[in-house]
Enzyme design. Structure first.
Site, PDB file in Angstrom:
ATOM      1  N   LYS A  13     -20.747  12.844  13.396  1.00 47.55           N
ATOM      2  CA  LYS A  13     -21.515  12.294  12.687  1.00 47.55           C
ATOM      3  C   LYS A  13     -21.882  11.474  11.573  1.00 47.55           C
ATOM      4  O   LYS A  13     -21.457  12.531  11.078  1.00 47.55           O
ATOM      5  CB  LYS A  13     -22.826  12.739  13.294  1.00 47.55           C
ATOM      6  CG  LYS A  13     -23.286  13.832  13.211  1.00 47.55           C
ATOM      7  CD  LYS A  13     -24.703  14.053  13.169  1.00 47.55           C
ATOM      8  CE  LYS A  13     -25.142  15.819  12.769  1.00 47.55           C
ATOM      9  NZ  LYS A  13     -25.793  15.733  11.240  1.00 47.55           N
ATOM     10  N   ARG A  29     -36.869  25.807  10.195  1.00 46.04           N
ATOM     11  CA  ARG A  29     -37.707  26.239  11.315  1.00 46.04           C
ATOM     12  C   ARG A  29     -37.520  25.057  12.059  1.00 46.04           C
ATOM     13  O   ARG A  29     -36.661  23.885  11.809  1.00 46.04           O
ATOM     14  CB  ARG A  29     -39.008  25.958  10.972  1.00 46.04           C
ATOM     15  CG  ARG A  29     -39.942  26.208  12.197  1.00 46.04           C
ATOM     16  CD  ARG A  29     -41.400  26.105  11.799  1.00 46.04           C
ATOM     17  NE  ARG A  29     -42.254  26.293  12.655  1.00 46.04           N
ATOM     18  CZ  ARG A  29     -43.596  25.240  12.895  1.00 46.04           C
ATOM     19  NH1 ARG A  29     -43.695  24.472  12.064  1.00 46.04           N
ATOM     20  NH2 ARG A  29     -44.604  25.637  14.071  1.00 46.04           N
ATOM     21  N   HIS A  52     -29.501  14.824  17.384  1.00 47.34           N
ATOM     22  CA  HIS A  52     -29.999  16.418  17.748  1.00 47.34           C
ATOM     23  C   HIS A  52     -31.628  16.475  18.432  1.00 47.34           C
ATOM     24  O   HIS A  52     -31.429  16.300  19.894  1.00 47.34           O
ATOM     25  CB  HIS A  52     -30.087  16.793  15.921  1.00 47.34           C
ATOM     26  CG  HIS A  52     -30.746  18.236  16.517  1.00 47.34           C
ATOM     27  ND1 HIS A  52     -30.296  19.572  17.334  1.00 47.34           N
ATOM     28  CD2 HIS A  52     -32.124  18.422  16.328  1.00 47.34           C
ATOM     29  CE1 HIS A  52     -30.324  20.797  17.320  1.00 47.34           C
ATOM     30  NE2 HIS A  52     -32.124  19.926  16.524  1.00 47.34           N
ATOM     31  N   ARG A  75     -37.264  29.000  20.173  1.00 46.37           N
ATOM     32  CA  ARG A  75     -36.578  29.204  18.350  1.00 46.37           C
ATOM     33  C   ARG A  75     -35.631  29.428  18.643  1.00 46.37           C
ATOM     34  O   ARG A  75     -35.263  30.203  18.952  1.00 46.37           O
ATOM     35  CB  ARG A  75     -37.919  30.297  18.449  1.00 46.37           C
ATOM     36  CG  ARG A  75     -38.218  30.333  16.302  1.00 46.37           C
ATOM     37  CD  ARG A  75     -39.074  31.185  15.865  1.00 46.37           C
ATOM     38  NE  ARG A  75     -39.781  30.501  16.282  1.00 46.37           N
ATOM     39  CZ  ARG A  75     -41.323  31.384  16.045  1.00 46.37           C
ATOM     40  NH1 ARG A  75     -41.708  32.284  16.115  1.00 46.37           N
ATOM     41  NH2 ARG A  75     -42.451  31.036  16.032  1.00 46.37           N
ATOM     42  N   ASP A  78     -29.660  10.948  10.633  1.00 44.20           N
ATOM     43  CA  ASP A  78     -28.356  12.451  10.786  1.00 44.20           C
ATOM     44  C   ASP A  78     -29.191  12.608  11.489  1.00 44.20           C
ATOM     45  O   ASP A  78     -28.550  14.332  12.351  1.00 44.20           O
ATOM     46  CB  ASP A  78     -29.579  12.920   8.967  1.00 44.20           C
ATOM     47  CG  ASP A  78     -28.352  13.579   8.901  1.00 44.20           C
ATOM     48  OD1 ASP A  78     -27.396  14.765   9.589  1.00 44.20           O
ATOM     49  OD2 ASP A  78     -28.881  15.144   8.445  1.00 44.20           O
ATOM     50  N   LEU A  92     -26.393  21.064  18.181  1.00 45.15           N
ATOM     51  CA  LEU A  92     -26.226  20.947  19.919  1.00 45.15           C
ATOM     52  C   LEU A  92     -26.115  22.522  19.794  1.00 45.15           C
ATOM     53  O   LEU A  92     -25.236  22.312  21.277  1.00 45.15           O
ATOM     54  CB  LEU A  92     -26.062  19.987  19.622  1.00 45.15           C
ATOM     55  CG  LEU A  92     -26.633  18.926  19.819  1.00 45.15           C
ATOM     56  CD1 LEU A  92     -25.840  17.313  20.768  1.00 45.15           C
ATOM     57  CD2 LEU A  92     -28.094  18.534  20.722  1.00 45.15           C
ATOM     58  N   GLY A  93     -24.841  23.168  19.301  1.00 47.28           N
ATOM     59  CA  GLY A  93     -24.165  24.519  19.638  1.00 47.28           C
ATOM     60  C   GLY A  93     -25.293  25.197  19.626  1.00 47.28           C
ATOM     61  O   GLY A  93     -24.622  26.522  19.824  1.00 47.28           O
ATOM     62  N   HIS A 145     -23.217  19.529  15.544  1.00 46.12           N
ATOM     63  CA  HIS A 145     -23.261  20.923  15.353  1.00 46.12           C
ATOM     64  C   HIS A 145     -24.389  21.613  15.858  1.00 46.12           C
ATOM     65  O   HIS A 145     -24.353  22.659  16.608  1.00 46.12           O
ATOM     66  CB  HIS A 145     -22.685  21.595  14.154  1.00 46.12           C
ATOM     67  CG  HIS A 145     -23.222  21.722  12.843  1.00 46.12           C
ATOM     68  ND1 HIS A 145     -24.043  20.393  12.733  1.00 46.12           N
ATOM     69  CD2 HIS A 145     -24.101  22.698  12.661  1.00 46.12           C
ATOM     70  CE1 HIS A 145     -24.383  21.356  11.002  1.00 46.12           C
ATOM     71  NE2 HIS A 145     -24.610  22.681  11.109  1.00 46.12           N
ATOM     72  N   GLU A 163     -35.868  22.093   7.337  1.00 49.52           N
ATOM     73  CA  GLU A 163     -34.963  23.255   6.183  1.00 49.52           C
ATOM     74  C   GLU A 163     -35.855  22.358   5.404  1.00 49.52           C
ATOM     75  O   GLU A 163     -36.344  21.833   4.147  1.00 49.52           O
ATOM     76  CB  GLU A 163     -33.677  21.836   6.521  1.00 49.52           C
ATOM     77  CG  GLU A 163     -33.257  22.064   7.636  1.00 49.52           C
ATOM     78  CD  GLU A 163     -31.325  21.763   7.498  1.00 49.52           C
ATOM     79  OE1 GLU A 163     -30.245  22.523   6.877  1.00 49.52           O
ATOM     80  OE2 GLU A 163     -31.063  20.368   7.339  1.00 49.52           O
TER      81      GLU A 163
HETATM   82  O1  LIG Z   1     -26.041  18.637  10.501  1.00 50.49           O
HETATM   83  C1  LIG Z   1     -26.848  18.373   9.801  1.00 50.49           C
HETATM   84  O2  LIG Z   1     -26.921  19.973   9.678  1.00 50.49           O
HETATM   85  C2  LIG Z   1     -27.195  20.651   8.453  1.00 50.49           C
HETATM   86  C3  LIG Z   1     -27.788  21.828   8.509  1.00 50.49           C
HETATM   87  O3  LIG Z   1     -26.831  22.856   9.990  1.00 50.49           O
HETATM   88  P1  LIG Z   1     -27.642  24.258   9.707  1.00 50.49           P
HETATM   89  O4  LIG Z   1     -26.282  24.847  10.417  1.00 50.49           O
HETATM   90  O5  LIG Z   1     -26.714  24.513   8.172  1.00 50.49           O
HETATM   91  O6  LIG Z   1     -28.604  24.291  10.266  1.00 50.49           O
HETATM   92  C4  LIG Z   1     -28.397  19.720   8.309  1.00 50.49           C
HETATM   93  O7  LIG Z   1     -28.766  20.129   6.855  1.00 50.49           O
HETATM   94  C5  LIG Z   1     -27.192  18.181   7.789  1.00 50.49           C
HETATM   95  O8  LIG Z   1     -28.073  17.512   7.148  1.00 50.49           O
HETATM   96  C6  LIG Z   1     -27.453  17.992   9.442  1.00 50.49           C
HETATM   97  O9  LIG Z   1     -26.230  16.738   8.943  1.00 50.49           O
END
Ligand SMILES: O=C1O[C@H](COP(=O)(O)O)[C@@H](O)[C@H](O)[C@H]1O
Length: 384
Positions: free
Chosen positions: A54, A238, A146, A271, A141, A86-87, A84, A122
């Site tokens: 994406k 969260r 997501h 969660r 994003d 969604l994984g 990712h 985040e």
């Molecule tokens: O795809 C994304 O994910 C990250 C967060 O990924 P994580 O594996 O650290 O939970 C996010 O910070 C980013 O903005 C977004 O594009």
């Protein structure tokens, strides 16, 4: 691409071979890479799959053009649009919980569910300083893929089977049933920061926070608000889905609950962050004499229950690509439907230069998100 093809052929030797091409390239460069690859780097001695990171387009139109071009050279089943997030186990568990337990699926509708909340926040704010996030913002994003995919998986009808196409068939119906989002039901936020880099984005008005109320206009979900909120640079990491159930009709224990009845309806929380858990809030008798009720939680905390290392979400999804399992990847019609949901909101923001509400780093985000939730009968529960 011809050189790449020769190099791969050399490595493969005389064996049958499959190829996966993983494209983490800027969206503007997608076709410049994907089309020559389709022409010159595909093997004829096995299957070829292409993974695309994406964001999936900058506007609805650019996304549609990309899709048409991709589909002129690849078959739909070769394309894996990867997000990712969604994984995560939370996402897979959503359908496992619902379709393999009798106690949930019968309740999974407007009859028993009062509202659904999808939350992804985040602490980190580093991403927003980069060129990618600064240009694309949180809607493209996080929300576009997501959050909407989470809602689709949550709200879909039972698929005929676990086959990827059967699941995608059901997800796309949900996405196509989401009502046009009323701009009155949208809250935009932007992280306040004094550093020079972030300040530049402040002027660009790119939202780093988004909250909205969405409705799915179908028989199962008619009138149930889906409240979403997502943001960067907030007080905690969260990721969760909260499902609040309706009040018990004619509750004979009403007097014994003692405080706000709104707080004491059942709630299911799935969660991922801060730690993986499934929680179910139930009313329970306080031990001892008398009859006082208390809201407690049935708590499945993964770290207590499972002593396993949870693989990263990329590992999960890349294995799915190897296996040809595409249920967690957006099909082209899902992508178009997701754009139809968000394009009017993005258009309104761009057209009218809508200023996001500024919020402090490490805070809860724009206060208007709380008013928005209240308007739809929801109280964000930040503690439970
Ligand atoms: O795809 C994304 O994910 C990250 C967060 O990924 P994580 O594996 O650290 O939970 C996010 O910070 C980013 O903005 C977004 O594009």
């Amino acid at each position: 691409m011809e050189k790449l093809n020769s190099k791969m052929a050399h490595i493969e030797g005389t064996h049958a071979a499959n190829r996966i091409f993983y494209l983490a390239v800027p969206q503007e460069a997608l076709l410049d890479v994907a089309l020559p690859l389709a022409n010159s780097a595909q093997t004829k001695r096995g299957w070829n799959r292409i993974i695309i990171e994406k964001p999936f387009g900058f506007t609805s139109l650019s996304s549609q053009r990309d899709t048409e071009s991709l589909l002129s050279r690849f078959e739909e089943k070769q394309i894996y649009r990867i997000d990712h997030l969604l994984g995560k186990d939370l996402i897979e568990n959503l359908t496992v919980l619902r379709f393999s337990n009798l106690v949930f699926e019968p309740l999974w509708s407007r009859t028993y569910i009062r509202n659904v909340q999808v939350i992804f926040s985040e602490e980190t704010a580093t991403e927003i300083q980069g060129r990618y996030f600064g240009n694309y913002g949180i809607i493209r994003d996080i929300v576009h893929s997501h959050i909407l995919q989470t809602i689709a998986l949550f709200a879909m009808e039972p698929p005929v089977s676990l086959d990827g196409e059967d699941i995608r068939d059901e997800k796309v119906k949900v996405l196509r049933s989401i009502r046009k989002v009323d701009f009155e039901d949208v809250v935009l936020g932007q992280l306040k920061d004094t550093s020079s880099k972030v300040d530049r984005h402040t002027k660009s008005m790119t939202p780093t926070y988004f909250a909205a109320a969405m409705y799915i206009d179908n028989a199962r979900w008619d009138g149930v608000p889906f409240l979403i909120k997502t943001g960067m640079g907030l007080m905690k990491n969260r990721a969760e889905i909260r499902i609040q159930f309706r009040h018990v009709p004619g509750n004979i224990y009403r007097e014994r609950i003692g405080h706000d009845i709104d707080l004491d309806t059942n709630e299911l929380v799935l969660r991922d962050l801060p730690e993986e858990a499934i929680l179910l809030k139930v009313n329970n008798k306080v031990p001892g004499l008398g009859l006082q009720l208390d809201a407690s939680e049935l708590n499945l905390l993964y770290r207590d229950r499972y002593d396993v290392e949870v693989p990263g979400s990329y590992e999960h999804l890349l294995l799915d690509v190897l296996d040809g399992d595409n249920h967690l990847f957006m099909r082209s019609d899902e992508l178009a439907a997701a754009w139809n949901v968000l394009a009017p909101v993005i258009h309104e923001i761009d057209q009218n230069r809508v200023a996001p509400e500024l919020y402090e780093a490490g805070d809860k985000g724009p206060v208007n998100a709380y008013y928005l939730a209240a308007k739809h009968g929801v109280r964000w529960d930040d503690d439970w």
